[in-house]
Design an enzyme around this catalytic site. Structure first.
Site, mmCIF file in Angstrom:
data_model
loop_
_atom_site.group_PDB
_atom_site.id
_atom_site.type_symbol
_atom_site.label_atom_id
_atom_site.label_comp_id
_atom_site.label_asym_id
_atom_site.label_seq_id
_atom_site.Cartn_x
_atom_site.Cartn_y
_atom_site.Cartn_z
ATOM 1 N N ASN A 7 0.868 -1.182 0.000
ATOM 2 C CA ASN A 7 0.000 0.000 0.000
ATOM 3 C C ASN A 7 0.904 1.231 0.000
ATOM 4 O O ASN A 7 1.534 1.531 1.013
ATOM 5 C CB ASN A 7 -0.906 -0.013 1.247
ATOM 6 C CG ASN A 7 -1.683 1.285 1.408
ATOM 7 O OD1 ASN A 7 -1.819 2.066 0.461
ATOM 8 N ND2 ASN A 7 -2.193 1.528 2.604
ATOM 9 N N TRP A 8 0.930 1.886 -1.131
ATOM 10 C CA TRP A 8 1.812 3.059 -1.245
ATOM 11 C C TRP A 8 1.245 4.293 -0.540
ATOM 12 O O TRP A 8 1.903 5.326 -0.481
ATOM 13 C CB TRP A 8 2.051 3.390 -2.721
ATOM 14 C CG TRP A 8 3.150 2.567 -3.345
ATOM 15 C CD1 TRP A 8 3.806 1.513 -2.784
ATOM 16 C CD2 TRP A 8 3.717 2.754 -4.648
ATOM 17 N NE1 TRP A 8 4.747 1.035 -3.662
ATOM 18 C CE2 TRP A 8 4.716 1.773 -4.808
ATOM 19 C CE3 TRP A 8 3.471 3.648 -5.701
ATOM 20 C CZ2 TRP A 8 5.483 1.670 -5.977
ATOM 21 C CZ3 TRP A 8 4.228 3.539 -6.862
ATOM 22 C CH2 TRP A 8 5.229 2.560 -6.995
ATOM 23 N N LYS A 9 0.017 4.205 -0.053
ATOM 24 C CA LYS A 9 -0.647 5.387 0.537
ATOM 25 C C LYS A 9 -0.535 6.554 -0.460
ATOM 26 O O LYS A 9 -0.543 6.322 -1.663
ATOM 27 C CB LYS A 9 -0.038 5.728 1.891
ATOM 28 C CG LYS A 9 0.086 4.512 2.793
ATOM 29 C CD LYS A 9 0.417 4.888 4.200
ATOM 30 C CE LYS A 9 0.695 3.640 5.008
ATOM 31 N NZ LYS A 9 0.381 3.769 6.389
ATOM 32 N N HIS A 91 -9.560 1.455 5.548
ATOM 33 C CA HIS A 91 -8.207 1.609 6.103
ATOM 34 C C HIS A 91 -8.270 2.567 7.294
ATOM 35 O O HIS A 91 -9.043 3.529 7.284
ATOM 36 C CB HIS A 91 -7.250 2.146 5.034
ATOM 37 C CG HIS A 91 -5.810 2.090 5.461
ATOM 38 N ND1 HIS A 91 -5.254 3.031 6.289
ATOM 39 C CD2 HIS A 91 -4.838 1.189 5.203
ATOM 40 C CE1 HIS A 91 -3.985 2.703 6.512
ATOM 41 N NE2 HIS A 91 -3.706 1.601 5.862
ATOM 42 N N GLU A 93 -6.493 4.925 8.198
ATOM 43 C CA GLU A 93 -6.290 6.357 7.890
ATOM 44 C C GLU A 93 -7.565 6.973 7.328
ATOM 45 O O GLU A 93 -7.866 8.141 7.578
ATOM 46 C CB GLU A 93 -5.091 6.504 6.928
ATOM 47 C CG GLU A 93 -3.779 6.271 7.672
ATOM 48 C CD GLU A 93 -2.649 5.684 6.840
ATOM 49 O OE1 GLU A 93 -2.696 5.768 5.597
ATOM 50 O OE2 GLU A 93 -1.714 5.121 7.455
ATOM 51 N N GLU A 166 -5.229 -4.758 11.261
ATOM 52 C CA GLU A 166 -4.186 -3.746 11.329
ATOM 53 C C GLU A 166 -4.361 -2.926 12.601
ATOM 54 O O GLU A 166 -5.122 -1.940 12.609
ATOM 55 C CB GLU A 166 -4.296 -2.798 10.125
ATOM 56 C CG GLU A 166 -4.095 -3.463 8.788
ATOM 57 C CD GLU A 166 -3.507 -2.485 7.778
ATOM 58 O OE1 GLU A 166 -2.381 -2.715 7.339
ATOM 59 O OE2 GLU A 166 -4.163 -1.479 7.460
ATOM 60 N N GLY A 172 2.817 2.208 10.733
ATOM 61 C CA GLY A 172 3.772 3.306 10.574
ATOM 62 C C GLY A 172 4.610 3.563 11.810
ATOM 63 O O GLY A 172 5.331 4.561 11.871
ATOM 64 N N SER A 208 3.588 -2.195 10.209
ATOM 65 C CA SER A 208 5.053 -2.251 10.297
ATOM 66 C C SER A 208 5.642 -3.612 9.934
ATOM 67 O O SER A 208 6.614 -4.056 10.547
ATOM 68 C CB SER A 208 5.518 -1.802 11.693
ATOM 69 O OG SER A 208 5.145 -0.446 11.912
ATOM 70 N N GLY A 229 2.734 -1.278 4.288
ATOM 71 C CA GLY A 229 2.789 0.135 3.901
ATOM 72 C C GLY A 229 4.184 0.543 3.503
ATOM 73 O O GLY A 229 4.641 0.257 2.387
HETATM 74 C C1 PEP Z 1 -0.729 0.245 6.046
HETATM 75 O O1 PEP Z 1 -0.652 1.314 5.479
HETATM 76 O O2 PEP Z 1 -1.740 -0.431 5.933
HETATM 77 C C2 PEP Z 1 0.411 -0.210 6.847
HETATM 78 C C3 PEP Z 1 0.326 -1.378 7.423
HETATM 79 O O3 PEP Z 1 1.501 0.628 6.938
HETATM 80 P P1 PEP Z 1 2.963 0.271 7.567
HETATM 81 O O4 PEP Z 1 3.367 -1.075 6.977
HETATM 82 O O5 PEP Z 1 3.841 1.382 7.118
HETATM 83 O O6 PEP Z 1 2.790 0.182 9.030
#
Ligand code: PEP
Length: 249
Positions: A7-9, A91, A93, A166, A172, A208, A229
């Site tokens: 997931n590039w966000k 998600h 966010e 998640e 993050g 993460s 992410g």
């Molecule tokens: C995500 O954006 O869903 C995510 C898990 O991010 P990260 O791996 O950076 O924690």
């Protein structure tokens, strides 16, 4: 079969896509892993053209209607048209920063599934909710929304529903949840999905995930894959994670 979904966000551009494509083999090296990449909406068409066919391109969000007066939204039909194969719904966010609630997340997931896209519903508790001992209740509420929506999980279209656990506090943060925490929540979600939907939906872990901790996460029988992410912005990072997913099948 394991799913490793990047997931590039709100990151990346055509230059990164080019670099990414040049770092991927022409054929999928792991018969037991499905690799997907969710890129920002303006990059979807380019991602479908530039990445090898075995990499599934997906959207970070999706609307539930096929068309209409919904400025700023993206319909599942359009996603299909540009060659997307999956969409993320709910998600954390979107929930925390853009006011999306359980009902919206569920409608988005249903929209994706109705259209034949694989739908990934994200669930997970905040740090405060975990510390208050409410993590399991929060995830139950998020999944109950799907059960109560009255929209059947329309899997007959060939679409596939995945749940991504998640924990918000792990996303993050550079620190994934502990394997015992992940396993306990995956079991909880497995029990709930059997009760609510009559089937055990595959559950991914996100928060993460990196090449350093992927092995211990995939060592959990309950982990049907990972939502990744920041580590997915580097093609080598995603390849390492997918290789671990395949190695620890
Ligand atoms: C995500 O954006 O869903 C995510 C898990 O991010 P990260 O791996 O950076 O924690």
């Amino acid at each position: 079969m394991r799913h490793v979904i990047g997931n590039w966000k709100m990151n990346g551009g055509e230059a990164l896509l080019r670099e990414f494509a040049s770092g991927l083999p022409g054929e999928c090296p792991w018969p037991d892993v499905r690799l997907g990449l969710a890129v920002p909406a303006p990059l979807l068409g380019a991602a479908v053209r530039m990445l090898p066919d075995w990499v599934r391109v997906g959207a970070q969000n999706v609307h539930w209607e096929e068309a209409g007066a919904f400025t700023g939204e993206i319909s599942p039909a359009l996603l299909r048209e540009v060659g997307c194969r999956f969409a993320i719904a709910g998600h954390s966010e979107r929930r925390a920063l853009f006011g999306e609630d359980d009902a919206a997340a569920v409608r988005r997931l249903s929209g994706a599934l109705r259209s034949g896209l694989t739908g990934i519903l994200c669930v997970g508790e905040s740090r405060r909710e975990r510390e208050a001992g409410r993590a399991e209740d929060v995830v139950e509420r998020q999944l109950r929304g799907l059960a109560d929506a009255g929209e059947p999980l329309d899997l007959e279209t060939g679409a596939e529903a995945l749940i991504a656990y998640e924990p918000v506090w792990a996303i993050g943060s550079g620190e994934a949840a502990r394997p015992d925490q992940i396993a306990a929540m995956h079991e909880h979600i497995g029990r709930l999905s059997l009760r609510f939907f009559g089937t055990v939906l595959p559950v991914l872990y996100g928060g993460s995930v990196s090449g350093d901790n992927a092995a211990e996460i995939f060592a959990l029988n309950s982990a049907a894959g990972a939502l990744v992410g920041s580590a997915s912005l580097d093609v080598r990072g995603l390849i390492n994670i997918a290789s671990e997913a395949s190695r620890i099948a």
